[in-house]
Write an enzyme that holds these catalytic residues in place. Structure first.
Site, PDB file in Angstrom:
ATOM      1  N   ASN A   1     -29.432 -27.952 -26.908  1.00 35.15           N
ATOM      2  CA  ASN A   1     -28.516 -29.080 -26.992  1.00 35.15           C
ATOM      3  C   ASN A   1     -27.119 -28.512 -26.743  1.00 35.15           C
ATOM      4  OD1 ASN A   1     -26.767 -31.106 -27.831  1.00 35.15           O
ATOM      5  ND2 ASN A   1     -27.918 -31.587 -29.691  1.00 35.15           N
TER       6      ASN A   1
ATOM      7  N   HIS B   1     -26.290 -40.984 -27.383  1.00 35.29           N
ATOM      8  CA  HIS B   1     -27.007 -40.634 -28.621  1.00 35.29           C
ATOM      9  C   HIS B   1     -28.367 -41.333 -28.688  1.00 35.29           C
ATOM     10  CE1 HIS B   1     -22.750 -40.178 -30.554  1.00 35.29           C
ATOM     11  NE2 HIS B   1     -23.216 -38.956 -30.285  1.00 35.29           N
TER      12      HIS B   1
ATOM     13  N   ARG C   1     -12.064 -39.134 -30.883  1.00 35.94           N
ATOM     14  CA  ARG C   1     -12.012 -40.200 -29.866  1.00 35.94           C
ATOM     15  C   ARG C   1     -11.603 -41.527 -30.493  1.00 35.94           C
ATOM     16  NH1 ARG C   1     -18.029 -38.973 -27.845  1.00 35.94           N
ATOM     17  NH2 ARG C   1     -17.851 -36.786 -28.425  1.00 35.94           N
TER      18      ARG C   1
HETATM   19  C1  LIG Z   1     -22.466 -38.458 -26.404  1.00 38.45           C
HETATM   20  C2  LIG Z   1     -21.733 -37.860 -27.542  1.00 38.45           C
HETATM   21  O1  LIG Z   1     -20.760 -38.389 -28.002  1.00 38.45           O
HETATM   22  O2  LIG Z   1     -22.251 -36.732 -28.034  1.00 38.45           O
HETATM   23  P1  LIG Z   1     -21.644 -35.842 -29.223  1.00 38.45           P
HETATM   24  O3  LIG Z   1     -21.619 -36.716 -30.433  1.00 38.45           O
HETATM   25  O4  LIG Z   1     -22.623 -34.711 -29.322  1.00 38.45           O
HETATM   26  O5  LIG Z   1     -20.276 -35.428 -28.777  1.00 38.45           O
END
Ligand SMILES: CC(=O)OP(=O)(O)O
Ligand SMILES: Nc1ncnc2c1ncn2[C@@H]1O[C@H](COP(=O)(O)OP(=O)(O)O)[C@@H](O)[C@H]1O
Ligand SMILES: [Mg+2]
Length: 410
Positions: free
Chosen positions: A10, A183, A244
């Site tokens: 991963n 996810h 984010r």
């Molecule tokens: C797609 C995504 O946000 O993955 P991660 O949470 O691993 O950054």
């Protein structure tokens, strides 16, 4: 087939998580993590589960994902579990963006690699790392099937009404702009495990899954199929995350371009890496935010505001997906924050009694790695904590594909 082992990789933007599993008896032989790849000091943590030995940790520079994977291969060799083992049946890779094409796990060939590469602009933090992981593994074991398991696959069942943005259809189609969702491996695994916890078949239950890790997303799963999810074209949309922003008015971007004189790349970095909890209060780790709130004082106010914004957004999605599903059997929390942060679960469900949702304080306070209910006995809708296991799900999907000989690109 005698080889029964699957290595799962991963690869994240700055980390690689890995597990070696024996699918014959379901045992985990090794697991580990390389963090802070590309920084001055990286850290490798390796747990030799098969031998029951102590976990090994080492610090030192790991320049890139290729170096990280080679270090992982070395650690596995030290335990006699090297990649040269004839018992290895396949290597399974998490690939974050599979676009519209990949709806199932897929054996990697050149065309598959090219498609993952083409999707880099919509997953710039993730797909390049996933590609390096696959290419490095291919170089180490060219004879083995490399299987890509896509974060987007579970969401390909979303109806057009949920998957399309309300923008000009021609423009959207030309640039393949739609909501893909991410996810998915976790949403699939957790929704199925929730049905099991309720003692029912996945086809009989409607579940709202809240995957709250560094990245965070919600999904509405109707009878085992995803009908809506909070992430979109990229993993930026939706919930407030560690770094984010989640949902913002798209006009924020025009405004920052015109009035703030920021470049596209600067705004990209702002919204993906300097926003969310980090942007709101300077910390992206929910543990740290709770500590600041609990200790009180001057440091607590921005942490409290960040927490409140996080919860407000989460509650809005619970309400939205309740309406999308019409009937909800369970709301389930998973991933680092969802599994561990009782105050997040309590606050997200508070005030939703008229929807049949409530959290029992005593059950919510229990710390455990097991799937469990946290709603009061007899509640109309179950509220649950179900630990996710993306690596196990990837291993299962990888092994099923190579064992059944159902190979070939989607
Ligand atoms: C797609 C995504 O946000 O993955 P991660 O949470 O691993 O950054
Ligand atoms: N005990 C805890 N209390 C609150 N938050 C926690 C706890 N343990 C872990 N977390 C949160 O989980 C996050 C990581 O979740 P994880 O699912 O491992 O993320 P990812 O897979 O996206 O890296 C951390 O940023 C941290 O905020
Ligand atoms: Mg994760």
């Amino acid at each position: 087939m005698s080889a029964t082992r699957v290595l799962v990789l991963n690869s994240g933007s700055s980390s690689v998580k890995y597990q070696l599993l024996d699918m014959g008896d379901g045992s985990r032989l090794a697991a580990g993590l390389v963090e802070r790849i590309g920084e001055e000091t990286s850290r490798l943590k390796h747990s030799p589960l098969a031998s029951g030995g102590e976990a090994r940790e080492s610090d030192g520079p790991v320049a890139d994902h290729e170096a990280a994977l080679k270090a992982v291969a070395q650690e596995l060799s030290r335990d006699g579990l090297g990649l040269d083992s004839p018992e290895l049946a396949a290597i399974g890779h998490r690939v974050v963006h599979g676009g519209k094409r990949f709806t199932r796990p897929t054996v990697v060939d050149d065309a598959v690699l090219a498609e993952i590469e083409r999707l880099i602009p919509v997953a710039p933090l993730h797909n390049p790392a996933n590609l390096t992981g696959i290419r490095t593994a291919q170089a180490l074991r060219p004879d083995l099937p490399q299987v890509a398991v896509f974060d987007t696959a579970f969401h390909t069942t979303m109806p057009e009404s949920a998957a399309r943005y309300a923008i000009d259809v021609k423009t959207a189609d030309e640039h393949r702009i739609r909501r893909y969702g991410f996810h998915g491996t976790s949403h699939a695994y957790v929704s199925r495990e929730t049905a099991r916890l309720l003692g029912r078949a996945p086809e009989d239950v409607n579940v709202i899954v809240l995957h709250l890790g560094n990245g965070a997303s919600a999904s509405a799963v109707e009878k085992g199929r995803c009908v809506d999810t909070s992430m979109g074209l990229t993993p930026l949309e939706g919930l407030v995350m560690g770094t984010r922003s989640g949902d913002v008015d798209p006009a924020v971007i025009f405004h920052l371009t015109r009035v703030g004189e920021m470049s596209t790349d600067e705004i990209d970095t702002l919204l993906n890496k300097k926003s969310g909890l980090l942007g709101l209060c300077g910390d992206n780790d929910m543990r740290e935010i709770r500590r600041r709130i609990d200790e009180g004082g001057e440091d607590a106010a921005p942490a409290q505001l960040a927490f409140d914004i996080y919860i407000h957004r989460l509650k809005k999605y619970i309400g939205a997906y309740y309406a999308v599903l019409g009937r909800v059997d369970a709301v389930v929390f998973t991933a680092g924050v969802g599994e561990n942060a009782a105050p997040v679960r309590e606050a997200a469900i508070a005030g939703l009694e008229s929807l049949g949702l409530a959290v029992d304080g005593t059950l919510n306070a229990v710390r455990s790695g097991e799937p469990r209910l946290i709603s009061p006995e007899g509640a109309r809708v179950a509220v649950a904590v179900v630990p996710t296991d993306e690596e196990l799900e990837i291993a299962n999907q990888t092994y099923a594909l190579v064992r059944d000989g159902n190979a070939g690109a989607a």
